[in-house]
Design an enzyme around this catalytic site. Structure first.
Site, PDB file in Angstrom:
ATOM      1  N   HIS A   1       1.050  -1.328  -0.346  1.00  0.00           N
ATOM      2  CA  HIS A   1      -0.195  -0.082   0.419  1.00  0.00           C
ATOM      3  C   HIS A   1       1.170   0.706   0.046  1.00  0.00           C
ATOM      4  O   HIS A   1       0.632   2.135   0.679  1.00  0.00           O
ATOM      5  CB  HIS A   1      -0.634  -0.414   1.158  1.00  0.00           C
ATOM      6  N   ASN A   2       1.223   1.141  -0.889  1.00  0.00           N
ATOM      7  CA  ASN A   2       2.293   2.202  -0.967  1.00  0.00           C
ATOM      8  C   ASN A   2       1.634   3.629  -2.310  1.00  0.00           C
ATOM      9  O   ASN A   2       1.313   3.314  -3.046  1.00  0.00           O
ATOM     10  CB  ASN A   2       4.073   2.234  -1.360  1.00  0.00           C
ATOM     11  N   PHE A   3       3.393   4.402  -2.210  1.00  0.00           N
ATOM     12  CA  PHE A   3       2.755   5.195  -3.562  1.00  0.00           C
ATOM     13  C   PHE A   3       2.808   4.575  -5.123  1.00  0.00           C
ATOM     14  O   PHE A   3       2.348   5.360  -6.062  1.00  0.00           O
ATOM     15  CB  PHE A   3       4.011   6.927  -3.942  1.00  0.00           C
ATOM     16  N   ARG A   4       3.209   3.602  -5.442  1.00  0.00           N
ATOM     17  CA  ARG A   4       2.975   2.680  -6.726  1.00  0.00           C
ATOM     18  C   ARG A   4       1.772   2.322  -6.511  1.00  0.00           C
ATOM     19  O   ARG A   4       1.453   2.275  -7.705  1.00  0.00           O
ATOM     20  CB  ARG A   4       4.785   2.213  -7.051  1.00  0.00           C
ATOM     21  N   HIS A   5       1.840   1.753  -5.177  1.00  0.00           N
ATOM     22  CA  HIS A   5      -0.237   1.377  -6.167  1.00  0.00           C
ATOM     23  C   HIS A   5      -1.300   2.119  -5.595  1.00  0.00           C
ATOM     24  O   HIS A   5      -1.716   2.121  -6.366  1.00  0.00           O
ATOM     25  CB  HIS A   5      -0.466   0.667  -4.474  1.00  0.00           C
TER      26      HIS A   5
ATOM     27  N   HIS B   1      -7.172   7.382  -2.181  1.00  0.00           N
ATOM     28  CA  HIS B   1      -7.541   6.219  -0.964  1.00  0.00           C
ATOM     29  C   HIS B   1      -7.149   6.032  -0.420  1.00  0.00           C
ATOM     30  O   HIS B   1      -7.441   4.998   0.727  1.00  0.00           O
ATOM     31  CB  HIS B   1      -8.103   5.573  -1.997  1.00  0.00           C
ATOM     32  N   ASP B   2      -5.539   5.698  -0.195  1.00  0.00           N
ATOM     33  CA  ASP B   2      -4.941   5.075   0.442  1.00  0.00           C
ATOM     34  C   ASP B   2      -3.862   5.634   1.264  1.00  0.00           C
ATOM     35  O   ASP B   2      -2.714   5.283   1.933  1.00  0.00           O
ATOM     36  CB  ASP B   2      -3.985   3.142   0.107  1.00  0.00           C
TER      37      ASP B   2
ATOM     38  N   ASP C   1      -9.508  -0.576  -7.500  1.00  0.00           N
ATOM     39  CA  ASP C   1      -8.655  -0.646  -6.660  1.00  0.00           C
ATOM     40  C   ASP C   1      -7.667  -1.346  -6.387  1.00  0.00           C
ATOM     41  O   ASP C   1      -6.474  -1.991  -5.865  1.00  0.00           O
ATOM     42  CB  ASP C   1      -9.220  -0.305  -5.131  1.00  0.00           C
TER      43      ASP C   1
ATOM     44  N   GLN D   1      -5.137 -16.713  -4.536  1.00  0.00           N
ATOM     45  CA  GLN D   1      -5.681 -15.534  -5.645  1.00  0.00           C
ATOM     46  C   GLN D   1      -6.539 -16.679  -6.534  1.00  0.00           C
ATOM     47  O   GLN D   1      -6.947 -15.828  -6.523  1.00  0.00           O
ATOM     48  CB  GLN D   1      -4.535 -15.867  -6.820  1.00  0.00           C
TER      49      GLN D   1
END
Length: 514
Positions: free
Chosen positions: A243-247, A283-284, A393, A444
């Site tokens: 849940h970082n900036f790339r996400h 959103h995160d 998301d 998954q």
């Protein structure tokens, strides 16, 4: 010393570069920048023969002349560069020489004409390039004026704050770049590969999204305010596995692509498009890497503050509007009070909708209105906006496998970090987060089957054009992971039969991802 040779096409010319095993990433990029006659703030991309983006790094695979890569400048500096003093002096001396010869001979010799032509040609080349490191020419860059003869001391590792400021400087330096039409079009598709872009480059691309959707003109957003806002958003994402900036960028880019693919610009208002894109971006914000279940079970400050009701999502909203409370970052400051309230309410709804505890309620509501969906019905429209942000998301499996698989590894790492902490604190551990009970394929298959496919199927009913873009890739992903899961079980059964016993089966559906 081991070396490798890279063959590549640039500006219509087939070139080659040779790198040693100890070559740094910066050295590799400098060589290709020089070959492309690009400046330090241009964005370069390398493509394989089949059009895939290659990572420009020491790990770039050697190739042959027949399988050359294609090197392109995908974002160009719009600012021209001043001429070096030495070139101006040379031109002045040539003009003076020409005058003297004209006085003595009566005409300009061919050799002088040729020299003047070469100087003019060289000037035109320099005008389109920020610097040419391969010639030792730099513009206002004192670091590069230092003698190459003396070795530079190794700098200490940058702190997190210094790294962020470095990203800010790069972003602002790149912010005037002209991003090519090819990249702009690729940015509108679900196959966009986030792994090939650095953080400052992603900020440039987010700026492109706001500009190409005409948000700056429509909502009177000043460019420097947008840049401050984007950087503060970047700064408030933590350095955690998933849940970082790339996400954040991936979610925003997917939503941006969906807007174009479904032609939403002609179906809902621009202010609602702004709500969705900004919600995806925020959103995160400040996600700690531990989900809502952990927050509630551990009785954290966030859980106490928000009474166990979507503590993370409420926090993400609060951080977003905290950023916009600063005048220099407030992209909404030139809107009316009613417009601001509409955007704030819409963002809160969209961000809260990303809490997977609310997934079934939102999906069932959308499923009930989908057959009679009306874009002029505000309630229908709000549900759709929630669905669009939700789909974006959790859209990794709609991307090419080479892009999606690394994200699964990041997610599992974050899950395992949480379950390890829960075990240490004696808190309940979800089976799908337990490193002792879950595998990559098992994590998954249930999630795709019971969460992604029903959600993506309903959205595709409203927008049939999305079937090939997001639904078919998700079906292929389910087939891929199902095959892996079957193979894994067969292997375990084989070991169990051979050894007279074995580990228990893998269990647990993936119930939460954000």
């Amino acid at each position: 010393m081991t070396t490798k040779i890279i063959h590549f096409m640039v500006n219509g010319m087939l070139e080659q570069a040779e790198f040693g095993a100890d070559c740094s990433a910066a050295d590799v990029k400098d060589v290709f920048r020089a070959a492309a006659e690009a400046g330090p703030h241009h964005i370069l991309k390398m493509y394989s023969m089949n059009g895939s983006v290659m990572n420009i790094s020491p790990r770039l695979e050697a190739n042959s002349r027949d399988s050359y890569y294609r090197l392109e400048v995908v974002a160009s500096d719009l600012k021209s560069v001043g001429m070096p003093n030495e070139l101006d002096t040379m031109e002045h001396r040539l003009n003076h020489l020409e005058s003297k010869v004209m006085e003595d001979v009566g005409k300009t010799p061919d050799v002088v004409c040729e020299l003047k032509s070469q100087v003019e040609s060289f000037k035109r080349k320099l005008e389109s390039v920020k610097h040419l490191s391969w010639m030792g020419l730099f513009k206002e860059d004192s670091d590069h004026q230092l003698s190459n003869l003396s070795p530079k001391p190794k700098s200490s590792r940058l702190s997190a704050q210094e790294q962020r400021q470095q990203v800010r400087r790069k972003f602002l330096n790149m912010s005037s770049l002209h991003v090519t039409e090819e990249v702009r079009e690729h940015l509108k598709t679900p196959i966009f590969d986030n792994w090939q872009w650095e953080e400052a480059e992603m900020l440039v691309l987010l700026q492109v999204m706001f500009i190409d959707l005409d948000f700056l003109m429509a909502f009177h957003i000043q460019l420097d305010v947008l840049q401050n806002f984007l950087f503060e958003v970047y700064r408030h994402y933590n350095n955690i596995p998933f849940h970082n900036f790339r996400h954040c960028f991936c979610v925003t880019q997917m939503l941006y692509g969906l807007i174009w693919l479904t032609d939403l610009r002609s179906k809902i208002s621009r202010i609602d498009l702004l709500i969705m894109l900004t919600s995806a971006l925020c959103h995160d914000l400040d996600h700690p890497g531990y989900n809502n279940v952990y927050q509630i079970n551990a009785q954290t400050d966030l859980a106490l503050r928000y009474n166990d009701i979507s503590p993370l999502e409420n926090h993400h909203c609060a951080v977003a509007f905290g950023i916009m409370s600063k005048p220099e970052c407030n992209i909404l400051k030139n809107l009316s009070s009613d417009q601001y309230k509409h955007i704030r309410g819409g963002m809160i709804r969209c961000i809260l909708a990303t809490d997977m505890a609310r997934h079934n309620d939102i999906l069932n509501k959308f499923r009930s209105i989908q057959p009679v969906f009306n874009f002029t019905n505000n309630e229908h429209k709000e549900v759709l906006m929630n669905i669009m942000v939700k789909v974006s998301d959790i859209s990794n499996e709609a991307r090419p496998m080479a892009v999606a698989e690394p994200w699964l590894d990041c997610l599992l790492q974050e899950f395992f970090n949480q379950s390890d902490t829960e075990k240490l604190k004696g808190l309940p551990v979800a089976p799908f987060m337990d490193r002792d009970k879950v595998s990559r394929p098992s994590s998954q298959t249930s999630f795709i089957r019971f969460v992604l496919l029903p959600l993506f199927t309903e959205l595709t009913k409203l927008f049939p054009c999305l079937e090939k873009h997001i639904l078919e890739p998700v079906r292929r992903a389910l087939e891929y992971y199902s095959d892996l899961e079957r193979a894994s079980k067969q292997e375990q059964e084989g070991r169990s039969t051979a050894g007279g016993g074995g580990e228990g089966g893998i269990g647990g559906a993936q119930e939460e991802i954000v």
